[in-house]
Design an enzyme around this catalytic site. Structure first.
Site, mmCIF file in Angstrom:
data_model
loop_
_atom_site.group_PDB
_atom_site.id
_atom_site.type_symbol
_atom_site.label_atom_id
_atom_site.label_comp_id
_atom_site.label_asym_id
_atom_site.label_seq_id
_atom_site.Cartn_x
_atom_site.Cartn_y
_atom_site.Cartn_z
ATOM 1 N N HIS A 11 0.823 -1.215 0.000
ATOM 2 C CA HIS A 11 0.000 0.000 0.000
ATOM 3 C C HIS A 11 0.858 1.267 0.000
ATOM 4 C CE1 HIS A 11 -3.608 2.265 0.326
ATOM 5 N NE2 HIS A 11 -4.326 1.333 0.901
ATOM 6 N N ASP A 58 -9.707 -2.996 -18.938
ATOM 7 C CA ASP A 58 -10.058 -3.831 -20.100
ATOM 8 C C ASP A 58 -8.772 -4.285 -20.773
ATOM 9 O OD1 ASP A 58 -10.997 -5.007 -22.408
ATOM 10 O OD2 ASP A 58 -12.312 -3.344 -22.976
#
Length: 429
Positions: free
Chosen positions: A161, A369
């Site tokens: 993170h 995508d």
């Protein structure tokens, strides 16, 4: 039926030598937004139902190209004494840096004989850090692509993170998708160092450290529930009607429903203080540069008594959350942290009275995508929810509403919690 996943040996993916014009720095100093997070992993799972030819090979190749643009992700986080020899700021002692050494990230190709629709548990569809903590020398990104018999696939991404928040990692994955589709470079030029970011006020850092120092709860039950859009739309309409046309968001309603249902289920004394903590993206509040993918989030708190949340109308709980959100810009004011809950108030709340919520909604994960369409679902993993200092909820978009992967209550309160959710026509499993 248990899920059988066959995994290849982990590979190291390094930045592609192209483009040759890529410029790197030796080190990048972590900002105050990053510092409390650099040993914490987080996992995102993107579920793609439409087939992608040679999904693992396609994504691996695009990942290498993306790392040449996002080169810090291929580095390592180290602690150093002394200054920074990149352009990360002034020389300070005992700082933590990203060493942009190009050592690469971990990549695993996997397959499963089942179809995606048969999968109930997603825990084996990602790679995890040992002991659920990021150690010295560990890669900053672990990626797994699992292909299923139906042609669908799941991308599991676990990352340190400290190198990126959720919006930043979504930006990176969208860049991988664009390069897989043949674009010569990402449409959003990445920025990892932004010297204009303010330092977080001491009160904000102290509250963060307090939450990280709490003893974990290990007796919580994992549940996956969906808050229906029908219920959310109904509450939003009622809220607007009651508050002179003022709007509220799906996020605010989902939080209010979870907080109220959980508070009613655990049955605390009405005067007992309770706390809701949610994560807020503050890029627009601090003027972060476009394309900045480092951490730019703060934790905000809403405090109340158990009776105020359990016995009030849900639209009043929504308003309490809205007011907490409105105080977020004040948290960033230098040396003040206006609107931050005090240390004494935090110490007065028992850990089981705390609800921590983060959301994958609207971060950009649902836009990724790789060539076969966007993910049908974005979620997290049960293994990404280890014993925590408070109860947790991960919000994401679902087909029928807001999907919540959670460790919200102890076993003895699970039935009451689901019964309260049912009053909001929530579908659960």
């Amino acid at each position: 039926m248990s899920l059988l996943v066959r995994k290849s040996s982990s590979l190291v993916v390094r930045p592609s030598p192209e483009p040759a014009t890529t410029t790197t720095r030796a080190t990048i100093k972590l900002s105050s937004f990053d510092m409390g997070l650099y040993n914490m992993p987080t996992t995102s799972l993107l579920v793609f139902e439409r087939p992608l030819h040679n999904a693992a090979e396609t994504i691996q190749a695009a990942l290498s190209r993306a790392l040449s643009h996002y080169y810090p992700i291929a580095g390592r986080i180290v602690a150093r004494e002394g200054g920074c020899d990149g352009d990360g700021g002034d020389e300070d002692d005992d700082e933590v840096y990203i060493d942009c050494n190009g050592e690469g990230v971990a990549f695993v190709a996997a397959s499963a004989s089942q179809a995606l629709k048969e999968v109930v548990c997603f825990d084996d569809l990602a790679v995890y850090y040992p002991d659920m903590a990021c150690g010295p020398g560990d890669p900053l990104l672990l990626m797994q692509v699992t292909e299923f018999s139906c042609g669908g696939f799941v991308l599991g991404v676990t990352w340190n993170h400290g190198v990126a928040d959720g919006a930043g990692m979504a930006q990176f994955l969208n860049a991988v998708g664009e390069l897989a589709a043949g674009l010569p470079s990402p449409s959003v030029p990445p920025v990892r160092w932004d010297g204009s970011l303010p330092s977080l006020p001491p009160s904000v850092l102290e509250a963060q450290q307090h939450m990280l120092s709490l003893e974990p709860l290990s007796d919580l039950v994992s549940m996956h529930v969906t808050i229906s859009m029908e219920s959310i739309h109904s509450i939003r309409a009622d809220f607007s009607s009651s508050f002179h046309g003022q709007p509220c968001t799906t996020f605010e309603v989902a939080l209010a429903v979870l907080w109220q249902c959980r508070t009613r289920a655990i049955g605390l004394d009405p005067e007992t203080p309770i706390l809701l903590m949610f994560v807020a993206d503050v890029r627009r509040h601090v003027g972060a540069k476009e394309g900045y993918y480092g951490n730019c989030i703060v934790e905000q708190f809403a405090m109340a008594t158990s009776g105020e949340v359990a016995d009030g109308d849900v639209k009043d709980v929504v308003m309490a959350i809205k007011r907490a959100k409105d105080r977020v810009p004040g948290l960033l004011k230098e040396d003040e942290g206006q609107g931050m809950v005090s240390q004494q108030e935090l110490r007065n709340v028992d850990t089981y009275g705390m609800l921590l919520v983060t959301s994958w909604r609207n971060l950009g994960f649902d836009l990724v995508d790789f060539g076969s369409g966007r993910p049908a679902r974005v979620t997290s993993s049960g293994k990404d929810m280890p014993p925590s200092p408070a109860v947790l909820g991960f919000l994401s978009n679902g087909r029928d509403g807001v999907s919540v992967l959670s460790t919200l209550v102890r076993e003895e309160h699970a039935g009451a919690f689901l019964a309260e959710l049912a009053k909001f026509t929530v579908r659960s499993s």
